[in-house]
Design a protein around this motif. Structure first.
Motif, PDB file in Angstrom:
ATOM      1  N   ILE A 164      12.154   9.787  -3.041  1.00  0.00           N
ATOM      2  CA  ILE A 164      11.790  11.145  -3.440  1.00  0.00           C
ATOM      3  C   ILE A 164      12.103  11.324  -4.919  1.00  0.00           C
ATOM      4  CG2 ILE A 164      12.094  12.143  -1.148  1.00  0.00           C
ATOM      5  CD1 ILE A 164      14.820  13.184  -2.083  1.00  0.00           C
ATOM      6  N   SER A 165      11.417  12.276  -5.511  1.00  0.00           N
ATOM      7  CA  SER A 165      11.675  12.611  -6.910  1.00  0.00           C
ATOM      8  C   SER A 165      11.433  14.102  -7.108  1.00  0.00           C
ATOM      9  CB  SER A 165      10.774  11.806  -7.843  1.00  0.00           C
ATOM     10  OG  SER A 165       9.444  12.218  -7.720  1.00  0.00           O
ATOM     11  N   SER A 166      11.981  14.613  -8.197  1.00  0.00           N
ATOM     12  CA  SER A 166      11.709  16.004  -8.541  1.00  0.00           C
ATOM     13  C   SER A 166      10.247  16.109  -8.994  1.00  0.00           C
ATOM     14  CB  SER A 166      12.646  16.480  -9.646  1.00  0.00           C
ATOM     15  OG  SER A 166      12.454  15.720 -10.817  1.00  0.00           O
ATOM     16  N   LEU A 167       9.735  17.300  -8.980  1.00  0.00           N
ATOM     17  CA  LEU A 167       8.335  17.519  -9.340  1.00  0.00           C
ATOM     18  C   LEU A 167       8.024  17.007 -10.753  1.00  0.00           C
ATOM     19  CD1 LEU A 167       5.831  18.633  -8.038  1.00  0.00           C
ATOM     20  CD2 LEU A 167       6.398  20.875  -8.949  1.00  0.00           C
ATOM     21  N   ASN A 168       8.967  17.165 -11.669  1.00  0.00           N
ATOM     22  CA  ASN A 168       8.735  16.707 -13.043  1.00  0.00           C
ATOM     23  C   ASN A 168       9.161  15.250 -13.257  1.00  0.00           C
ATOM     24  OD1 ASN A 168      11.511  16.806 -13.135  1.00  0.00           O
ATOM     25  ND2 ASN A 168      11.627  18.494 -14.585  1.00  0.00           N
ATOM     26  N   ARG A 169       9.601  14.586 -12.194  1.00  0.00           N
ATOM     27  CA  ARG A 169       9.993  13.165 -12.198  1.00  0.00           C
ATOM     28  C   ARG A 169      11.231  12.866 -13.041  1.00  0.00           C
ATOM     29  NH1 ARG A 169       6.678  11.669  -8.463  1.00  0.00           N
ATOM     30  NH2 ARG A 169       4.479  11.557  -8.828  1.00  0.00           N
ATOM     31  N   LYS A 170      11.999  13.898 -13.414  1.00  0.00           N
ATOM     32  CA  LYS A 170      13.220  13.665 -14.187  1.00  0.00           C
ATOM     33  C   LYS A 170      14.363  13.202 -13.295  1.00  0.00           C
ATOM     34  CE  LYS A 170      12.203  16.468 -18.163  1.00  0.00           C
ATOM     35  NZ  LYS A 170      12.677  17.458 -19.107  1.00  0.00           N
ATOM     36  N   LYS A 171      14.291  13.533 -12.010  1.00  0.00           N
ATOM     37  CA  LYS A 171      15.302  13.089 -11.051  1.00  0.00           C
ATOM     38  C   LYS A 171      14.596  12.279  -9.969  1.00  0.00           C
ATOM     39  CE  LYS A 171      18.355  17.026 -11.663  1.00  0.00           C
ATOM     40  NZ  LYS A 171      19.035  18.139 -10.993  1.00  0.00           N
ATOM     41  N   ILE A 172      15.050  11.043  -9.798  1.00  0.00           N
ATOM     42  CA  ILE A 172      14.432  10.155  -8.816  1.00  0.00           C
ATOM     43  C   ILE A 172      15.532   9.576  -7.928  1.00  0.00           C
ATOM     44  CG2 ILE A 172      13.088   8.049  -8.474  1.00  0.00           C
ATOM     45  CD1 ILE A 172      11.822   8.590 -11.228  1.00  0.00           C
ATOM     46  N   GLY A 173      15.330   9.671  -6.619  1.00  0.00           N
ATOM     47  CA  GLY A 173      16.294   9.124  -5.672  1.00  0.00           C
ATOM     48  C   GLY A 173      16.056   7.640  -5.447  1.00  0.00           C
ATOM     49  N   ASN A 174      17.085   6.961  -4.976  1.00  0.00           N
ATOM     50  CA  ASN A 174      16.933   5.555  -4.609  1.00  0.00           C
ATOM     51  C   ASN A 174      15.978   5.442  -3.429  1.00  0.00           C
ATOM     52  OD1 ASN A 174      18.782   4.708  -6.534  1.00  0.00           O
ATOM     53  ND2 ASN A 174      20.488   4.919  -5.141  1.00  0.00           N
ATOM     54  N   SER A 175      15.240   4.349  -3.367  1.00  0.00           N
ATOM     55  CA  SER A 175      14.347   4.157  -2.226  1.00  0.00           C
ATOM     56  C   SER A 175      15.175   3.859  -0.981  1.00  0.00           C
ATOM     57  CB  SER A 175      13.356   3.030  -2.510  1.00  0.00           C
ATOM     58  OG  SER A 175      14.031   1.814  -2.676  1.00  0.00           O
ATOM     59  N   ARG A 176      14.616   4.173   0.167  1.00  0.00           N
ATOM     60  CA  ARG A 176      15.261   3.931   1.466  1.00  0.00           C
ATOM     61  C   ARG A 176      14.338   3.085   2.312  1.00  0.00           C
ATOM     62  NH1 ARG A 176      20.586   5.557   2.334  1.00  0.00           N
ATOM     63  NH2 ARG A 176      20.932   7.334   1.001  1.00  0.00           N
ATOM     64  N   TYR A 177      14.912   2.068   2.908  1.00  0.00           N
ATOM     65  CA  TYR A 177      14.174   1.232   3.845  1.00  0.00           C
ATOM     66  C   TYR A 177      14.226   1.919   5.200  1.00  0.00           C
ATOM     67  CZ  TYR A 177      13.069  -2.767   6.801  1.00  0.00           C
ATOM     68  OH  TYR A 177      12.512  -3.602   7.726  1.00  0.00           O
ATOM     69  N   ASP A 219       0.875  -1.162   0.000  1.00  0.00           N
ATOM     70  CA  ASP A 219       0.000   0.000   0.000  1.00  0.00           C
ATOM     71  C   ASP A 219       0.916   1.216   0.000  1.00  0.00           C
ATOM     72  OD1 ASP A 219      -2.245   1.572   0.031  1.00  0.00           O
ATOM     73  OD2 ASP A 219      -2.981   0.895   1.971  1.00  0.00           O
ATOM     74  N   GLY A 220       0.403   2.367  -0.291  1.00  0.00           N
ATOM     75  CA  GLY A 220       1.220   3.567  -0.284  1.00  0.00           C
ATOM     76  C   GLY A 220       0.654   4.622  -1.197  1.00  0.00           C
ATOM     77  N   PHE A 221       1.487   5.594  -1.501  1.00  0.00           N
ATOM     78  CA  PHE A 221       1.058   6.666  -2.390  1.00  0.00           C
ATOM     79  C   PHE A 221       2.263   7.323  -3.024  1.00  0.00           C
ATOM     80  CE2 PHE A 221       1.736   8.795   1.624  1.00  0.00           C
ATOM     81  CZ  PHE A 221       2.402   9.946   1.263  1.00  0.00           C
ATOM     82  N   THR A 222       1.985   8.043  -4.097  1.00  0.00           N
ATOM     83  CA  THR A 222       2.998   8.827  -4.797  1.00  0.00           C
ATOM     84  C   THR A 222       2.486  10.256  -4.891  1.00  0.00           C
ATOM     85  OG1 THR A 222       3.621   6.923  -6.126  1.00  0.00           O
ATOM     86  CG2 THR A 222       4.288   9.067  -6.946  1.00  0.00           C
ATOM     87  N   GLY A 223       3.316  11.208  -4.515  1.00  0.00           N
ATOM     88  CA  GLY A 223       2.969  12.621  -4.655  1.00  0.00           C
ATOM     89  C   GLY A 223       2.118  13.159  -3.534  1.00  0.00           C
ATOM     90  N   GLY A 224       1.865  14.443  -3.643  1.00  0.00           N
ATOM     91  CA  GLY A 224       0.992  15.095  -2.692  1.00  0.00           C
ATOM     92  C   GLY A 224       1.645  15.580  -1.410  1.00  0.00           C
ATOM     93  N   VAL A 225       2.935  15.320  -1.230  1.00  0.00           N
ATOM     94  CA  VAL A 225       3.625  15.752  -0.017  1.00  0.00           C
ATOM     95  C   VAL A 225       4.766  16.672  -0.405  1.00  0.00           C
ATOM     96  CG1 VAL A 225       4.914  15.014   2.004  1.00  0.00           C
ATOM     97  CG2 VAL A 225       3.056  13.593   1.130  1.00  0.00           C
ATOM     98  N   LYS A 226       4.840  17.798   0.242  1.00  0.00           N
ATOM     99  CA  LYS A 226       5.915  18.747  -0.029  1.00  0.00           C
ATOM    100  C   LYS A 226       6.978  18.637   1.053  1.00  0.00           C
ATOM    101  CE  LYS A 226       3.236  22.075  -2.657  1.00  0.00           C
ATOM    102  NZ  LYS A 226       2.467  21.053  -3.244  1.00  0.00           N
ATOM    103  N   ARG A 227       8.224  18.687   0.655  1.00  0.00           N
ATOM    104  CA  ARG A 227       9.343  18.561   1.577  1.00  0.00           C
ATOM    105  C   ARG A 227       9.253  19.586   2.713  1.00  0.00           C
ATOM    106  NH1 ARG A 227      15.382  18.370  -0.631  1.00  0.00           N
ATOM    107  NH2 ARG A 227      14.761  16.245  -1.040  1.00  0.00           N
ATOM    108  N   ARG A 228       8.841  20.795   2.399  1.00  0.00           N
ATOM    109  CA  ARG A 228       8.784  21.846   3.423  1.00  0.00           C
ATOM    110  C   ARG A 228       7.814  21.509   4.560  1.00  0.00           C
ATOM    111  NH1 ARG A 228       5.670  24.838  -0.776  1.00  0.00           N
ATOM    112  NH2 ARG A 228       3.519  24.727  -0.061  1.00  0.00           N
TER     113      ARG A 228
END
Length: 63
Positions: A45-58, A13-22
């Motif tokens: 995490i990813s950039s707003l335009n999804r061009k930069k995506i970080g590795n997932s963290r456990y 389960d989970g979600f993508t988007g909708g949360v701002k770092r600030r």
């Protein structure tokens, strides 16, 4: 992105988007079938335009 995995149910389960770092916080209501089960938690995490995506963290497990 937030991913919650329940090994016992073989379900995610989970979600993508909708949360701002600030905001520095997030509230998520997950599938009720997972309540009381051991859950594995991952974030990415990813950039707003999804061009930069970080590795997932456990983040660990919760119960």
């Amino acid at each position: 992105m937030l991913v919650i995995y329940c090994p016992e149910l073989h379900k995610t389960d989970g979600f993508t988007g909708g949360v701002k770092r600030r905001d520095k916080t997030c509230t998520f209501k997950f599938d009720q079938k997972m309540v009381g089960k051991r859950l594995q938690v991952f974030v990415s995490i990813s950039s707003l335009n999804r061009k930069k995506i970080g590795n997932s963290r456990y983040l660990g497990s919760i119960q």
